[in-house]
Design a protein around this motif. Structure first.
Motif, PDB file in Angstrom:
ATOM      1  N   GLU A 169       0.810  -1.226   0.000  1.00  0.00           N
ATOM      2  CA  GLU A 169       0.000   0.000   0.000  1.00  0.00           C
ATOM      3  C   GLU A 169       0.844   1.277   0.000  1.00  0.00           C
ATOM      4  O   GLU A 169       0.299   2.377  -0.014  1.00  0.00           O
ATOM      5  N   GLY A 170       2.162   1.142   0.036  1.00  0.00           N
ATOM      6  CA  GLY A 170       3.021   2.329   0.057  1.00  0.00           C
ATOM      7  C   GLY A 170       2.756   3.187   1.275  1.00  0.00           C
ATOM      8  O   GLY A 170       2.678   2.679   2.396  1.00  0.00           O
ATOM      9  N   ARG A 171       2.616   4.480   1.075  1.00  0.00           N
ATOM     10  CA  ARG A 171       2.452   5.427   2.182  1.00  0.00           C
ATOM     11  C   ARG A 171       1.275   5.063   3.087  1.00  0.00           C
ATOM     12  O   ARG A 171       1.365   5.177   4.312  1.00  0.00           O
ATOM     13  N   LYS A 172       0.171   4.632   2.465  1.00  0.00           N
ATOM     14  CA  LYS A 172      -1.046   4.341   3.250  1.00  0.00           C
ATOM     15  C   LYS A 172      -0.813   3.225   4.262  1.00  0.00           C
ATOM     16  O   LYS A 172      -1.431   3.191   5.326  1.00  0.00           O
ATOM     17  N   GLY A 173       0.078   2.308   3.925  1.00  0.00           N
ATOM     18  CA  GLY A 173       0.308   1.157   4.789  1.00  0.00           C
ATOM     19  C   GLY A 173       1.387   1.383   5.829  1.00  0.00           C
ATOM     20  O   GLY A 173       1.779   0.442   6.530  1.00  0.00           O
ATOM     21  N   ARG A 174       1.900   2.595   5.906  1.00  0.00           N
ATOM     22  CA  ARG A 174       2.997   2.845   6.853  1.00  0.00           C
ATOM     23  C   ARG A 174       2.611   3.901   7.875  1.00  0.00           C
ATOM     24  O   ARG A 174       2.020   4.923   7.535  1.00  0.00           O
ATOM     25  N   ALA A 190       4.482  13.453   8.793  1.00  0.00           N
ATOM     26  CA  ALA A 190       4.377  12.346   9.752  1.00  0.00           C
ATOM     27  C   ALA A 190       2.932  12.131  10.204  1.00  0.00           C
ATOM     28  O   ALA A 190       2.116  13.052  10.197  1.00  0.00           O
ATOM     29  N   ASP A 191       2.626  10.895  10.603  1.00  0.00           N
ATOM     30  CA  ASP A 191       1.339  10.619  11.244  1.00  0.00           C
ATOM     31  C   ASP A 191       1.368  11.122  12.681  1.00  0.00           C
ATOM     32  O   ASP A 191       0.345  11.473  13.250  1.00  0.00           O
TER      33      ASP A 191
END
Lengths: 427, 133
Positions: A169-174, A190-191
């Motif tokens: 998922e790239g960015r979404k999965g991190r 950052a989240d």
């Protein structure tokens, strides 16, 4: 002519997907490069040193090399320093010169991730390649590092954005967490941004480690971070599948230095009781990891190596460049692919002007401006080939794309000329 | 009306910037490099406290040295913190003592900032290392 899969010789990312167009011996086009890489390739000819110099006057290469040999052979305690922005063949020659002269060999790790090396020698490390980070990581922690300023494609190419084999998922999965004392470009993407008080990384790392272990700390906050947030972070870290900490000079250049890294390794070690977690230093200069690697092959030690007894001894704090210059202990210096006059505290840099300093460099720098002997060299990875080590320890081959200016040789060739001269004097 | 302070106490954080990287690859004597490292960033509130004018220089002082540079506003910085890009100007205020590690402290250094002073050129900085003015 189009060159593909060219390795960028700027930062420790060593991005190896550049496409470069060369027309009539000049670089005219570049794709996939960051702003700094673009500047490096397209400006490699500007502010160039076109001739060797002795005492500020133009000299032939032969005369300048002879002068360098004389300085090094007459020195009681010469320092050979730099080496992080050249290829491994040159580093190898420089170490040999250190041995032949009974001098001291240090590289720029001593003012970047030297404390990291000190800590990892004590406690070991749990590491991974950037490829593993790209393909597996679902949690990325940037601690005291800001790749949006120092490693411009790290986020896009390796750590945050790319889709990998198991990180589809790239960015979404991190989950991306940044621990820093100030807002940066990296905190903005950052989240979670964990803002801490300056000089308090050690305390937060230890508090996190204790919390991951299950200990209850009888405090409301640590390093300016509420315990509630620390507990949440510990849970998130424990529950990821593959986490990686990319740490920078925010840990090595602030109070605690190597002990900060020791604490980071301790946290990662504790996290490995729950999941897979690794850590990687964000090495700055493109081959500083190679400087450590080659020095270790040849001497057993990665930096701060003294040959005065006829065999290598290692002692950061004693045989490191800043200490040696600040104390006035060295009586000559040879600087290769580095600019200590622009990167050291002034007290230490000042000594370079008091002693005969020899500098191998492509462009005018504050160090060449105060050097007795200046030897112009080719730019590794642009005008000379060789090998460099990425921040994760992966060796990659640098390309020769264009010819250097007439009469200009690679660092390795010039160092070999000096080495041969020193051997002749010794006979 | 707020009375301007003579100086403020700050925590100095140093580090890399992309502009500095681009500039150094152009060449250390280039305007691009010099402009990228001969400055500090501070928050608008602190600039107001010192009543800084747009083109006026500031002097940064630590117990180890002093240097005069330009300044720019950086809204994301908190009051009492300045950012100083790595380079020959920032190096004037750091201590060379490494406490046996080889590494000087270049982040989270106590400093003061005040208006005024004369900004030195790269040549003047190098001359000062040579023992000149």
């Amino acid at each position: 002519m189009e060159h593909v899969d060219v390795v960028c010789p700027f930062c420790g990312c060593l991005c190896d997907d550049l496409e470069i167009t060369v027309e009539e011996g000049h670089i005219t086009g570049i794709k996939n490069a960051c702003a700094v890489s673009r500047s490096k390739f397209l400006n490699h000819g500007s502010h160039r040193i076109t001739s060797a110099a002795v005492d500020g006057k133009k000299a032939s290469m032969k005369k300048a090399v002879k002068e360098a040999v004389e300085i090094l052979s007459n020195a009681r305690r010469p320092l050979i320093y730099g080496l992080s922005s050249t290829e491994c063949g040159a580093i190898s020659k420089a170490v040999e010169i250190g041995e032949v002269t009974g001098g001291i060999v240090d590289n720029t790790a001593s003012v970047c991730h030297g404390p990291t090396i000190l800590a990892l020698q004590q406690v070991g490390e749990s590491k991974a390649t950037l490829g593993e980070a790209r393909n597996r990581a679902d949690m990325v922690v940037f601690w005291g590092s800001n790749p949006t300023a120092a490693h411009l494609r790290h986020i896009v190419r390796y750590s945050v954005m790319p889709k990998g084999m198991y990180s589809t998922e790239g960015r979404k999965g991190r989950k991306v967490i940044v621990v820093d004392v100030r807002q940066t470009g990296t905190t903005r993407l950052a989240d979670k941004f964990v803002k801490i008080k300056p000089n308090s990384d050690f305390e937060l790392l230890q508090a996190l480690r204790a919390t991951v272990r299950g200990d209850e700390l009888p405090v409301d906050e640590v390093s300016g971070v509420p315990m509630k947030e620390i507990k949440e972070l510990a849970e998130e870290m424990k529950n990821c599948k593959f986490g990686i900490v990319f740490f920078g000079l925010g840990l090595t250049q602030s109070e605690g230095r190597h002990m900060n890294i020791d604490a980071a390794v301790g946290l990662v070690s504790e996290l490995n009781r729950h999941t897979k977690f690794v850590l990687t230093p964000m090495r700055g200069h493109y081959n500083v990891a190679g400087a450590n690697t080659v020095a270790t092959w040849q001497t057993g030690y990665p930096y701060a190596i003294d040959f005065s007894k006829g065999y290598p001894r290692y002692n950061p704090g004693e045989f490191t460049a800043v200490d040696l210059l600040a104390s006035g202990e060295v009586d000559a210096a040879m600087i290769i692919a580095s600019d200590p006059a622009a990167t050291f505290p002034a007290d230490a840099a000042r000594h370079l002007a008091k002693i005969p300093t020899i500098t191998l460099e492509q462009k005018t720098t504050p160090t060449t401006m105060l050097s007795k002997v200046v030897l112009p060299v080719a730019t590794a990875g642009v005008e000379a080939e060789g090998t460099a080590y990425r921040m994760d320890g992966v060796p990659l081959r640098l390309s020769k794309l264009v010819e250097p200016p007439k009469g200009i040789h690679s660092d390795e060739k010039v160092l070999d000329m000096i080495l041969e001269g020193l051997k002749e004097v010794a006979q | 009306m707020v009375t301007a302070l003579d100086k403020i106490e700050v925590t100095l954080i140093s580090g890399r910037t992309a502009k500095q990287g681009v500039g150094l690859e152009e060449g250390k004597p280039s305007e691009s490099y010099v402009d990228s490292v001969r400055l500090i960033q501070l928050c608008p509130g602190d600039a107001e406290k010192l009543d800084l004018k747009e083109d006026s220089p500031v002097t940064v002082t630590t117990e180890h040295g002093s240097v005069t540079v330009h300044w720019v506003e950086e809204k994301t910085l908190e009051s009492g913190m300045i950012f100083f890009p790595y380079g020959p100007w920032a190096n004037q205020v750091y201590n060379s003592v490494t406490d046996g590690t080889g590494m000087p402290i270049m982040k989270a250094v106590k400093a003061t900032v005040e208006a005024g002073g004369k900004v030195q050129s790269l040549t003047e900085i190098v001359d000062s290392l040579k023992g000149g003015s």
